[in-house]
Design a protein around this motif. Structure first.
Motif, PDB file in Angstrom:
ATOM      1  N   VAL A 127      46.087 -15.859  12.769  1.00 45.03           N
ATOM      2  CA  VAL A 127      44.973 -16.781  12.586  1.00 45.03           C
ATOM      3  C   VAL A 127      44.327 -16.581  11.222  1.00 45.03           C
ATOM      4  O   VAL A 127      43.912 -15.472  10.880  1.00 45.03           O
ATOM      5  CB  VAL A 127      43.915 -16.585  13.688  1.00 45.03           C
ATOM      6  N   THR A 130      40.144 -21.804   9.513  1.00 49.02           N
ATOM      7  CA  THR A 130      39.173 -22.279  10.490  1.00 49.02           C
ATOM      8  C   THR A 130      39.825 -22.515  11.838  1.00 49.02           C
ATOM      9  O   THR A 130      40.952 -23.011  11.922  1.00 49.02           O
ATOM     10  CB  THR A 130      38.525 -23.593  10.000  1.00 49.02           C
ATOM     11  N   VAL A 131      39.091 -22.154  12.898  1.00 48.21           N
ATOM     12  CA  VAL A 131      39.528 -22.386  14.277  1.00 48.21           C
ATOM     13  C   VAL A 131      38.429 -23.180  14.968  1.00 48.21           C
ATOM     14  O   VAL A 131      37.249 -22.840  14.861  1.00 48.21           O
ATOM     15  CB  VAL A 131      39.741 -21.055  15.034  1.00 48.21           C
ATOM     16  N   TRP A 136      40.784 -22.377  19.862  1.00 46.81           N
ATOM     17  CA  TRP A 136      40.420 -21.091  20.456  1.00 46.81           C
ATOM     18  C   TRP A 136      41.449 -20.660  21.485  1.00 46.81           C
ATOM     19  O   TRP A 136      41.847 -19.490  21.540  1.00 46.81           O
ATOM     20  CB  TRP A 136      39.040 -21.187  21.120  1.00 46.81           C
ATOM     21  N   SER A 151      37.716 -15.366   8.596  1.00 48.15           N
ATOM     22  CA  SER A 151      38.124 -16.647   9.180  1.00 48.15           C
ATOM     23  C   SER A 151      37.017 -17.128  10.112  1.00 48.15           C
ATOM     24  O   SER A 151      36.366 -16.348  10.794  1.00 48.15           O
ATOM     25  CB  SER A 151      39.458 -16.516   9.918  1.00 48.15           C
ATOM     26  N   TRP A 153      35.345 -19.394  13.197  1.00 43.12           N
ATOM     27  CA  TRP A 153      35.636 -19.910  14.529  1.00 43.12           C
ATOM     28  C   TRP A 153      34.427 -20.696  15.026  1.00 43.12           C
ATOM     29  O   TRP A 153      33.325 -20.173  15.100  1.00 43.12           O
ATOM     30  CB  TRP A 153      35.929 -18.761  15.490  1.00 43.12           C
ATOM     31  N   HIS A 155      33.275 -23.314  18.252  1.00 43.56           N
ATOM     32  CA  HIS A 155      33.692 -23.861  19.547  1.00 43.56           C
ATOM     33  C   HIS A 155      33.515 -25.378  19.603  1.00 43.56           C
ATOM     34  O   HIS A 155      34.311 -26.056  20.261  1.00 43.56           O
ATOM     35  CB  HIS A 155      32.904 -23.161  20.661  1.00 43.56           C
ATOM     36  N   THR A 190      28.864 -20.991  14.809  1.00 43.01           N
ATOM     37  CA  THR A 190      30.109 -20.547  14.185  1.00 43.01           C
ATOM     38  C   THR A 190      30.067 -19.033  14.012  1.00 43.01           C
ATOM     39  O   THR A 190      29.049 -18.477  13.589  1.00 43.01           O
ATOM     40  CB  THR A 190      30.298 -21.223  12.819  1.00 43.01           C
ATOM     41  N   ALA A 193      35.834 -13.967  12.364  1.00 41.31           N
ATOM     42  CA  ALA A 193      36.746 -13.045  13.034  1.00 41.31           C
ATOM     43  C   ALA A 193      36.193 -11.624  13.030  1.00 41.31           C
ATOM     44  O   ALA A 193      36.482 -10.840  13.939  1.00 41.31           O
ATOM     45  CB  ALA A 193      38.120 -13.083  12.365  1.00 41.31           C
TER      46      ALA A 193
END
Length: 283
Positions: A127, A130-131, A136, A151, A153, A155, A190, A193
């Protein structure tokens, strides 16, 4: 529901096999027992629609019985985005006739993550970038998560006026501590990681340029393990989150008995008697 169909083709490669996925934006390469699945849709920031989800579902279902697949690596092309969630399919799908029918719009993604959850082959996710959204699940349903420092993340579901879907409400409470899950899902904040690593969700937090090599090293290590033993252990751990004590113990006992018939189990025993390193085939 129809079973997903695949039109993948396999060609000989220098170090293994290359299997071309039947949808644009997803490549599948088999390299010495490691299946490398790469999302490559920069215009969509690697958000994927039902066509890609069905391709994933089919591959995961078939991987359990493929002798050439002993571990799986999921990654993205480029370093900007891992996956920004779901997207409109490249193959147009007729719109639902009414609101009630809209319940089934995410069925392909549901099938994909169900197949990933039930997959007995070990999975590593690499990874970076951006996630978001169902990205996820693609990252965290892996057995080992390698992530780049910094990085991001997000939701996003609630922030976009949506309810988490595609199985999110089943899987994430089994992976993320409850109050942490509320923080990322209900507030929509946000996180990086680095934060997820402190929460225990990341196996290897590395510099961005090390993500690929670190994830591949783990996938190759998995591919050298006794594949059936790894698969049954993985299955039992995940099943234990869904069933009662008696059911789990019976399934564990059955798995233990079944594994005594495997070639790798007998090879490990023989190698121990003969004082040599076992040669494992994954069978």
């Amino acid at each position: 529901m129809r079973k997903p169909q695949t039109n993948a083709s396999i060609q000989d490669g220098e170090d293994g096999m290359t299997e071309s996925a039947s949808v644009e934006g997803l490549s599948i390469e088999i390299d010495n027992g490691v299946a490398i699945l790469t999302l490559d849709m920069p215009s969509n920031r690697n958000a994927f629609g039902s066509d890609v989800a069905l391709e994933y579902a089919t591959f995961f279902q078939e991987a359990n019985t493929r002798q050439d697949v002993r571990s799986i690596l999921i990654r993205s092309a480029g370093d900007r985005d891992f996956c920004l969630g779901g997207a409109v399919s490249r193959t147009p799908v007729p719109p639902p006739r009414n609101t009630i029918d809209y319940r089934f719009v995410s069925t392909p993604h549901i099938e994909m993550f169900k197949a990933m959850w039930e997959l007995e082959r070990p999975v590593v996710s690499a990874v970076q970038g951006t996630v978001a959204g169902v990205g996820w699940l693609l990252a965290l349903l892996a057995d080992m998560v390698v992530a780049a420092k910094g990085s991001r993340w997000s939701h996003v579901f609630v922030r976009r006026g949506m309810i988490p879907h595609a199985g999110d409400s089943f899987y994430l409470p089994r992976i993320i501590p409850f109050h942490r899950l509320n923080e990322i899902a209900l507030l929509g904040d946000t996180v990086t990681a680095d934060t997820l690593d402190k929460w225990g969700l990341i196996n290897r937090l590395v510099d961005q340029e090390e993500v690929g090599d670190t994830a591949m090293a783990l996938a190759r290590q998995f591919a050298e393990q006794p594949t059936r033993a790894v698969g049954l252990a993985k299955r039992h751990y995940r099943r234990s989150l869904e069933v009662d004590w008696n059911t789990m113990l019976r399934e564990e006992m059955a798995g233990q008995a079944l594994y005594t018939t495997s070639a790798d189990r007998n090879e490990i025993l023989a190698a121990g008697r003969e004082g040599r390193k076992p040669v494992l085939t994954g069978d």
